[in-house]
Design a protein around this motif. Structure first.
Motif, PDB file in Angstrom:
ATOM      1  N   HIS A 235       0.817  -1.209   0.000  1.00  0.00           N
ATOM      2  CA  HIS A 235       0.000   0.000   0.000  1.00  0.00           C
ATOM      3  C   HIS A 235       0.852   1.262   0.000  1.00  0.00           C
ATOM      4  O   HIS A 235       0.436   2.300  -0.542  1.00  0.00           O
ATOM      5  CB  HIS A 235      -0.944  -0.014   1.213  1.00  0.00           C
TER       6      HIS A 235
ATOM      7  N   THR B  16      -5.823   1.295   6.920  1.00  0.00           N
ATOM      8  CA  THR B  16      -4.846   0.414   6.275  1.00  0.00           C
ATOM      9  C   THR B  16      -3.502   0.485   6.992  1.00  0.00           C
ATOM     10  O   THR B  16      -2.839  -0.529   7.224  1.00  0.00           O
ATOM     11  CB  THR B  16      -4.678   0.804   4.798  1.00  0.00           C
TER      12      THR B  16
ATOM     13  N   THR C 127      -2.707   6.947   1.875  1.00  0.00           N
ATOM     14  CA  THR C 127      -3.153   5.634   2.341  1.00  0.00           C
ATOM     15  C   THR C 127      -4.145   5.808   3.489  1.00  0.00           C
ATOM     16  O   THR C 127      -3.875   6.567   4.428  1.00  0.00           O
ATOM     17  CB  THR C 127      -1.960   4.800   2.839  1.00  0.00           C
ATOM     18  N   PRO C 128      -5.273   5.146   3.438  1.00  0.00           N
ATOM     19  CA  PRO C 128      -6.261   5.263   4.522  1.00  0.00           C
ATOM     20  C   PRO C 128      -5.648   4.902   5.871  1.00  0.00           C
ATOM     21  O   PRO C 128      -4.825   3.983   5.970  1.00  0.00           O
ATOM     22  CB  PRO C 128      -7.342   4.252   4.113  1.00  0.00           C
TER      23      PRO C 128
END
Length: 346
Positions: A278, A293, A289-290
């Motif tokens: 990611h 995550t 990136t969330p």
């Protein structure tokens, strides 16, 4: 694991045998032999097809009646020479077998120090430690100091003896009852011999302790070429580590540590792989990136590390504490008692 050599039914207590591999030690072998004290019962000089014929030289110039010359038809290396000496000493009825080199680096006056803990039931195997006295370390060549420190760390992982240092030290002693259970044909015969011995002893659950000693450096010539064996050492340490973990935690026994190791590896590797994937995806797309995550990856890595550290802590504390030779003798006594009871019943 068992050997093909059988020890005599009754080994005389206190019979100390000395094994000396002889390869290009002609200039020192006589001094070493002369320094061996009366506490030693027999001396085995193994001429490992020495080009200088060190064995013949010792036989012709030393009249010590305790000495036996064993000759190899081909060069087997230090490990092969020591195994030959072990087998001869076991056949002859030795109780403790001490191995010293013939190049004068090891003080024969310390033989009793190495044999004492074994005869006293404290250890199955003793080995020298040149790092015990910090003041004496200064006399050691820097390259040897660094090399031994690195090898010690690798040996702790591969052998499981986390409390030992100076793994390549060749000044050792072993109880004959333990030696006869070694797989002589499978132990590394050359420069990996000392560290491979520790791995084999751990699989037998033998007690090993360090004996403080000082190194002696003179005009001896080392046959060891670091550049040629470093890759071999790394490979063999890795192989022995994997074998030891399988033998001790899955084949022989099953504990919580057996479960923690695979779970920790899976969580750590998956968490790291997930995070790297990611991170690279975000770098390519430019999108953040969330947070979920990131937390999932971090949590997996942290939990995995915790499991691995817990396993490591258990492994460090799982060092053998009860001597193997005492367990073997107790087993033999029980078998003899059982046989007598069976004969009485008949």
């Amino acid at each position: 694991m068992t050997s093909t050599v059988s020890a005599p039914d009754h080994c005389v207590p206190g019979r100390i045998a000395v094994v000396i591999p002889a390869f290009r030690v002609r200039n020192h072998i006589l001094d070493v032999l002369a320094a061996i004290g009366p506490e030693v019962w027999r001396i085995y000089v193994i001429d490992d097809k020495c080009p200088d014929r060190s064995g013949d030289f010792a036989e012709q110039n030393c009249s010590d009646s305790r000495m036996r010359i064993l000759r190899h038809a081909e060069n087997l290396g230090v490990g092969g020479a020591v195994m030959t000496g072990y087998q001869a000493a076991i056949r002859d009825g030795a109780e403790v077998i001490v191995k010293i080199d013939g190049d004068g680096q090891m003080d024969p006056s310390l033989i009793a120090n190495f044999a004492g803990p074994i005869l006293g039931g404290e250890a199955d195997y003793t080995k020298g430690n040149r790092f015990f006295d910090l003041e004496e370390i200064r006399s050691m060549p820097p390259i040897r100091l660094f090399g031994n420190a690195a090898l010690s760390l690798m040996t702790k992982f591969s052998s499981g003896y986390w409390d030992l240092f100076d793994p390549t030290n060749g000044y050792t002693a072993i109880h004959a009852d333990v030696a006869q259970h070694l797989p002589f044909k499978r132990i590394s015969q050359r420069y990996f011999f000392e560290t491979d011995m520790l791995f084999r002893l751990n699989t037998l659950r033998a007690v090993v302790i360090d004996i403080p000693m000082n190194a002696q450096y003179g005009d001896e010539v080392s046959n060891l070429k670091i550049s040629k064996i470093i890759s071999e050492f790394i490979f063999k340490h890795s192989r022995n580590f994997l074998k030891r973990i399988f033998y001790n935690y899955y084949l022989r026994d099953l504990t919580m540590a057996s479960i923690q190791l695979p779970i920790g590896l899976v969580l750590f590797i998956c968490g790291l792989g997930y995070g790297v994937y990611h991170w690279s995806l975000a770098a390519e797309t430019g999108l953040p990136t969330p947070i979920g995550t990131v937390m999932l990856s971090a949590l997996s890595i942290l939990v995995g590390m915790q499991f691995l550290l817990t396993f490591l802590s258990y492994d460090i504390g799982n060092i053998p504490r009860r001597t193997l030779h005492s367990r073997l003798r107790l087993r033999k006594i029980r078998a003899e008692v059982g046989l007598l009871k069976k004969e009485d019943a008949e």
